[in-house]
Design a protein around this motif. Structure first.
Motif, PDB file in Angstrom:
ATOM      1  N   TYR A 128      26.941  53.115  19.406  1.00 51.12           N
ATOM      2  CA  TYR A 128      26.772  52.962  17.958  1.00 51.12           C
ATOM      3  C   TYR A 128      26.972  51.491  17.611  1.00 51.12           C
ATOM      4  N   SER A 129      26.112  50.974  16.756  1.00 48.45           N
ATOM      5  CA  SER A 129      26.209  49.581  16.328  1.00 48.45           C
ATOM      6  C   SER A 129      26.876  49.500  14.961  1.00 48.45           C
ATOM      7  N   TYR A 130      27.604  48.412  14.753  1.00 46.31           N
ATOM      8  CA  TYR A 130      28.285  48.216  13.470  1.00 46.31           C
ATOM      9  C   TYR A 130      28.492  46.719  13.258  1.00 46.31           C
ATOM     10  N   LEU A 131      28.638  46.317  12.003  1.00 45.61           N
ATOM     11  CA  LEU A 131      28.915  44.916  11.692  1.00 45.61           C
ATOM     12  C   LEU A 131      30.357  44.621  12.081  1.00 45.61           C
ATOM     13  N   GLY A 132      30.527  43.818  13.122  1.00 45.75           N
ATOM     14  CA  GLY A 132      31.846  43.552  13.658  1.00 45.75           C
ATOM     15  C   GLY A 132      32.406  42.224  13.193  1.00 45.75           C
ATOM     16  N   PRO A 133      33.528  41.872  13.810  1.00 46.04           N
ATOM     17  CA  PRO A 133      34.185  42.520  14.948  1.00 46.04           C
ATOM     18  C   PRO A 133      35.089  43.673  14.521  1.00 46.04           C
ATOM     19  N   VAL A 134      35.932  44.112  15.457  1.00 44.45           N
ATOM     20  CA  VAL A 134      36.852  45.223  15.189  1.00 44.45           C
ATOM     21  C   VAL A 134      37.703  44.927  13.957  1.00 44.45           C
ATOM     22  N   GLY A 135      37.803  45.941  13.080  1.00 46.62           N
ATOM     23  CA  GLY A 135      38.638  45.806  11.901  1.00 46.62           C
ATOM     24  C   GLY A 135      37.878  45.634  10.604  1.00 46.62           C
ATOM     25  N   THR A 136      36.561  45.436  10.655  1.00 39.56           N
ATOM     26  CA  THR A 136      35.786  45.291   9.427  1.00 39.56           C
ATOM     27  C   THR A 136      35.723  46.620   8.682  1.00 39.56           C
ATOM     28  N   PHE A 137      35.269  46.576   7.436  1.00 47.22           N
ATOM     29  CA  PHE A 137      35.082  47.807   6.674  1.00 47.22           C
ATOM     30  C   PHE A 137      34.029  48.692   7.337  1.00 47.22           C
ATOM     31  N   THR A 138      33.024  48.085   7.970  1.00 46.01           N
ATOM     32  CA  THR A 138      32.007  48.862   8.683  1.00 46.01           C
ATOM     33  C   THR A 138      32.625  49.596   9.861  1.00 46.01           C
ATOM     34  N   TRP A 139      33.525  48.932  10.535  1.00 46.11           N
ATOM     35  CA  TRP A 139      34.271  49.561  11.635  1.00 46.11           C
ATOM     36  C   TRP A 139      35.073  50.742  11.113  1.00 46.11           C
ATOM     37  N   GLU A 140      35.700  50.579   9.943  1.00 43.41           N
ATOM     38  CA  GLU A 140      36.454  51.682   9.338  1.00 43.41           C
ATOM     39  C   GLU A 140      35.526  52.849   9.009  1.00 43.41           C
ATOM     40  N   ALA A 141      34.317  52.544   8.534  1.00 44.29           N
ATOM     41  CA  ALA A 141      33.369  53.611   8.222  1.00 44.29           C
ATOM     42  C   ALA A 141      32.953  54.367   9.479  1.00 44.29           C
ATOM     43  N   LEU A 142      32.710  53.648  10.560  1.00 40.96           N
ATOM     44  CA  LEU A 142      32.286  54.296  11.805  1.00 40.96           C
ATOM     45  C   LEU A 142      33.392  55.180  12.371  1.00 40.96           C
ATOM     46  N   ARG A 143      34.631  54.852  12.070  1.00 39.67           N
ATOM     47  CA  ARG A 143      35.741  55.694  12.522  1.00 39.67           C
ATOM     48  C   ARG A 143      35.691  57.086  11.890  1.00 39.67           C
ATOM     49  N   GLN A 144      34.946  57.246  10.794  1.00 39.36           N
ATOM     50  CA  GLN A 144      34.838  58.533  10.121  1.00 39.36           C
ATOM     51  C   GLN A 144      33.790  59.451  10.751  1.00 39.36           C
ATOM     52  N   VAL A 145      33.022  58.952  11.704  1.00 36.87           N
ATOM     53  CA  VAL A 145      31.945  59.727  12.327  1.00 36.87           C
ATOM     54  C   VAL A 145      32.481  60.460  13.550  1.00 36.87           C
ATOM     55  N   PRO A 146      32.575  61.780  13.526  1.00 38.59           N
ATOM     56  CA  PRO A 146      33.135  62.518  14.674  1.00 38.59           C
ATOM     57  C   PRO A 146      32.386  62.242  15.967  1.00 38.59           C
ATOM     58  N   GLU A 147      31.046  62.142  15.880  1.00 39.38           N
ATOM     59  CA  GLU A 147      30.251  61.945  17.093  1.00 39.38           C
ATOM     60  C   GLU A 147      30.491  60.590  17.745  1.00 39.38           C
ATOM     61  N   ALA A 148      31.019  59.638  16.964  1.00 34.37           N
ATOM     62  CA  ALA A 148      31.242  58.295  17.498  1.00 34.37           C
ATOM     63  C   ALA A 148      32.540  58.179  18.287  1.00 34.37           C
ATOM     64  N   ALA A 149      33.414  59.176  18.153  1.00 34.45           N
ATOM     65  CA  ALA A 149      34.676  59.152  18.896  1.00 34.45           C
ATOM     66  C   ALA A 149      34.377  59.240  20.389  1.00 34.45           C
ATOM     67  N   GLY A 150      34.883  58.298  21.153  1.00 32.40           N
ATOM     68  CA  GLY A 150      34.647  58.281  22.597  1.00 32.40           C
ATOM     69  C   GLY A 150      33.347  57.619  22.997  1.00 32.40           C
ATOM     70  N   ALA A 151      32.530  57.219  22.030  1.00 34.38           N
ATOM     71  CA  ALA A 151      31.270  56.539  22.328  1.00 34.38           C
ATOM     72  C   ALA A 151      31.518  55.043  22.486  1.00 34.38           C
ATOM     73  N   THR A 152      30.487  54.340  22.903  1.00 30.55           N
ATOM     74  CA  THR A 152      30.545  52.880  22.982  1.00 30.55           C
ATOM     75  C   THR A 152      30.189  52.291  21.629  1.00 30.55           C
ATOM     76  N   TRP A 153      31.008  51.371  21.148  1.00 32.37           N
ATOM     77  CA  TRP A 153      30.756  50.729  19.851  1.00 32.37           C
ATOM     78  C   TRP A 153      30.295  49.304  20.106  1.00 32.37           C
ATOM     79  N   ARG A 154      29.122  48.986  19.590  1.00 31.78           N
ATOM     80  CA  ARG A 154      28.540  47.655  19.798  1.00 31.78           C
ATOM     81  C   ARG A 154      28.655  46.835  18.518  1.00 31.78           C
ATOM     82  N   SER A 155      29.396  45.742  18.591  1.00 33.40           N
ATOM     83  CA  SER A 155      29.573  44.859  17.441  1.00 33.40           C
ATOM     84  C   SER A 155      28.362  43.945  17.301  1.00 33.40           C
ATOM     85  N   VAL A 156      27.797  43.879  16.082  1.00 29.63           N
ATOM     86  CA  VAL A 156      26.643  43.022  15.818  1.00 29.63           C
ATOM     87  C   VAL A 156      26.966  42.099  14.646  1.00 29.63           C
ATOM     88  N   SER A 157      26.067  41.139  14.410  1.00 31.92           N
ATOM     89  CA  SER A 157      26.342  40.110  13.408  1.00 31.92           C
ATOM     90  C   SER A 157      25.717  40.374  12.058  1.00 31.92           C
TER      91      SER A 157
END
Length: 317
Positions: free
Chosen positions: A11-40
């Motif tokens: 899953y891609s998200y506007l990073g790095p770790v700790g952004t509001f986008t990262w917080e939003a992705l934490r709400q997705v059950p399917e993303a738990a245990g997946a690879t998170w790709r930080s983008v600009s």
């Protein structure tokens, strides 16, 4: 959601770790245990989805203070084959951080994402009236940059920033609006529709056929005459000429709701370009309200009535 990545989805998200986008992705059950790709940026996130590097991308689409995120709206209008499969809400709060040992009186330059900077103007003007602003790619990048460069004295960042970086908090809750919320959407290439829940939203983008008087009213009537409420309507320039705009619209309801489907059929007959972005559950889970005359049964009964006339069936008694 179909997986185009290998065994472990990305899953891609506007990073790095700790952004509001990262917080939003934490709400997705399917993303738990997946690879998170930080983008600009949003473009990179959507390109990941289109290319198959990621099965989904979390992007900000609307803020309760600033309105629609234009970069996201424009990207969704121009990148084909994307669908919104979910929305997520993240409360927006900000802190001012600096390198340890720095005081508020030492701050001359502040690093911040432009959107965050705009939402903290009242605090900045009151406490740092002569400060300079250095734009940053993200709320976390602005803070992390303090440990890599001395260009900025302080940074606007999310409250959890000290969990990830050794920084001192100079001020808390510096946002102008304590009730600010950002709405994020998860975008995928899947063509499947999330199940109708009764608390759904449908997103579309549409253009007017021309600039004749009353055209906008005609478009709005497609929804009003079918009892479909619009929770968002914003215009964005198409870009091919002055005065040419497309409309980003959120509708209350699911495309499987008869009133929404009928409104979209009417809109498709009227508009030269309609882009269906998806029907998905509302983040707040609030059931959609509508008057009884626009229930599914009313629409199906009307179709049955017309079908009977066309087929020559005797009228029902």
């Amino acid at each position: 959601m179909s997986e185009t990545a290998a065994e472990t989805p990305t899953y891609s998200y506007l990073g790095p770790v700790g952004t509001f986008t990262w917080e939003a992705l934490r709400q997705v059950p399917e993303a738990a245990g997946a690879t998170w790709r930080s983008v600009s940026n949003v473009g990179e996130a959507l390109d990941d989805v289109v290319s198959g590097r990621s099965v989904g991308a979390m992007i900000a689409i609307e803020n309760s203070v600033e309105g629609g995120v234009s970069a996201t709206q424009d990207a969704l209008a121009t990148v084909p084959g994307l669908r919104i499969v979910g929305e997520y809400l993240v409360p927006v709060d900000f802190v001012l951080v600096a390198r340890p040992g720095t005081t508020l009186a030492d701050v001359r330059t502040v690093s911040a994402h432009p959107v965050a900077y705009a939402q903290c103007r009242r605090f900045l003007e009151a406490q740092l009236p002569s400060h300079g602003h250095i734009p940053s790619a993200s709320n976390v990048a602005s803070a992390a940059g303090l440990l890599e460069s001395t260009l900025a004295d302080a940074a606007i960042a999310p409250p959890n920033i000290t969990e990830h970086h050794d920084l001192a908090v100079l001020a808390e809750h510096i946002g102008d609006n304590p009730h600010a919320v950002t709405r994020f959407v998860l975008v995928s290439r899947t063509l499947g529709l999330p199940q109708r829940t009764g608390a759904d939203k449908t997103s579309i983008i549409a253009e007017l056929p021309d600039d004749a008087p009353g055209r906008l009213l005609e478009m709005l009537e497609q929804f009003a005459t079918r009892g479909v409420n619009m929770s968002l309507i914003e215009s964005r320039p198409i870009g091919d000429a002055l005065g040419r705009y497309r409309f980003v619209i959120d509708l209350d309801g699911h495309i499987h709701d008869e009133r929404v489907a009928d409104a979209l059929l009417g809109l498709r007959r009227f508009s030269p370009n309609v882009l269906f972005l998806g029907s998905y559950p509302r983040a707040d889970k609030r059931p959609v309200e509508f008057v009884p005359q626009y229930s599914d049964d009313v629409f199906t009964d009307a179709r049955d009535w017309l079908r009977g006339i066309l087929s020559g069936e005797p009228p029902l008694t």
